[in-house]
Write a protein that holds these residues in place. Structure first.
Motif, PDB file in Angstrom:
ATOM      1  N   GLY A  52       0.843  -1.037   0.079  1.00  0.00           N
ATOM      2  CA  GLY A  52      -0.134  -0.241  -0.125  1.00  0.00           C
ATOM      3  C   GLY A  52       0.777   1.173   0.110  1.00  0.00           C
ATOM      4  N   GLU A 171       0.065  -8.694   4.881  1.00  0.00           N
ATOM      5  CA  GLU A 171      -0.551  -7.468   4.207  1.00  0.00           C
ATOM      6  C   GLU A 171      -1.604  -6.950   4.673  1.00  0.00           C
ATOM      7  N   CYS A 175      -1.806  -3.139   5.841  1.00  0.00           N
ATOM      8  CA  CYS A 175      -2.824  -2.156   4.976  1.00  0.00           C
ATOM      9  C   CYS A 175      -3.973  -1.758   5.759  1.00  0.00           C
TER      10      CYS A 175
END
Length: 187
Positions: A52, A171, A175
Motif C-alpha cells: 500500500g 499484508e 494495510c
C-alpha cells in the motif's frame, strides 16, 4: 515503518523445517515484491518492500530461534520501531493444526522459545504475532525433534498455498490493521 520479522533458524540444515515457517512467509512477501532479503544488519538479514503506502522492513534474525529477540530489539532500536504498533512476528505454532493461522495483537509466548526471547529483549508482550499452524495430526514423542524436522511430502505440497495465505494476512495487518486482519484470517 512497519517491521515484519519471520522467526527461524539460519542455515541450510534448517531451511525447510517446520520451525522455519516464519522465514518462509517473509520470503514469500519478498518474492511477491521482487525484493531480496539479503542486507546483513543487526544480526539479521533484511529487505524492504512497500505494501500500500507503507514501507515494510522484512527481517530474518540470524541468531537462531531461541535468541531471536536480540536481533529484533536491535532492529527496533535502529529503525525506531514501536513494537506495540509497528512490529509483527511470524512464528510456527505446534498447538495449531497444520495450515491454520492465528493473528493476535499481543499475548504470552505460549511456550514458544522465539517469542520468549522477543518478550525478554523487548520487555513487552504488546506486539502483533501471526502464528502459523504446524501441528501434527498425531501425538509426537519429542517436540524439539518434530519442530526441527522437515515437512512431510503432503505438507510440502500445501506449503505454497499456506505461505501465500500467511503473506496475505501480513499484508492485511500492514494495510488495514490488526482487527480487520484477525477477522479475516482467524476464522
Amino acid at each position: 515503518m512497519k517491521c515484519v520479522v519471520g522467526l527461524g533458524n539460519p542455515g541450510a540444515t534448517y531451511a525447510l523445517t517446520r520451525h522455519n515457517i516464519g522465514f518462509l512467509v517473509v520470503d514469500a512477501l519478498a518474492e511477491r515484491a521482487g525484493r531480496p532479503i539479503k542486507l546483513a544488519e543487526c544480526e539479521a538479514l533484511t529487505g524492504r518492500i512497500t505494501l500500500g503506502t507503507e514501507v515494510v522492513l522484512l527481517a530474518k534474525p540470524q541468531t537462531f530461534m531461541n535468541a531471536s529477540g536480540q536481533a529484533v530489539a536491535l532492529l527496533c532500536a535502529k529503525y525506531d520501531c514501536n513494537p506495540q504498533h509497528d512490529l509483527l512476528a511470524v512464528v510456527d505454532d505446534v498447538a495449531l493444526p497444520f495450515g491454520r493461522l492465528r493473528l493476535r495483537a499481543k499475548g504470552s509466548a505460549g511456550g514458544h522459545n522465539g517469542l520468549k526471547s522477543l518478550n525478554a529483549k523487548l520487555k513487552t508482550e504488546h506486539y502483533a504475532r501471526l502464528r502459523v499452524g504446524i501441528g501434527p495430526a498425531h501425538p509426537v514423542g519429542n517436540l524439539a525433534d518434530f519442530v526441527l524436522s522437515r515437512f512431510s511430502a503432503a505438507e510440502q505440497s500445501e506449503l505454497p498455498a499456506l505461505t501465500a495465505r500467511a503473506a496475505d494476512a501480513v499484508e492485511a495487518w500492514v494495510c488495514h490493521g490488526i482487527e480487520l486482519a484477525m477477522a479475516r484470517f482467524n476464522a
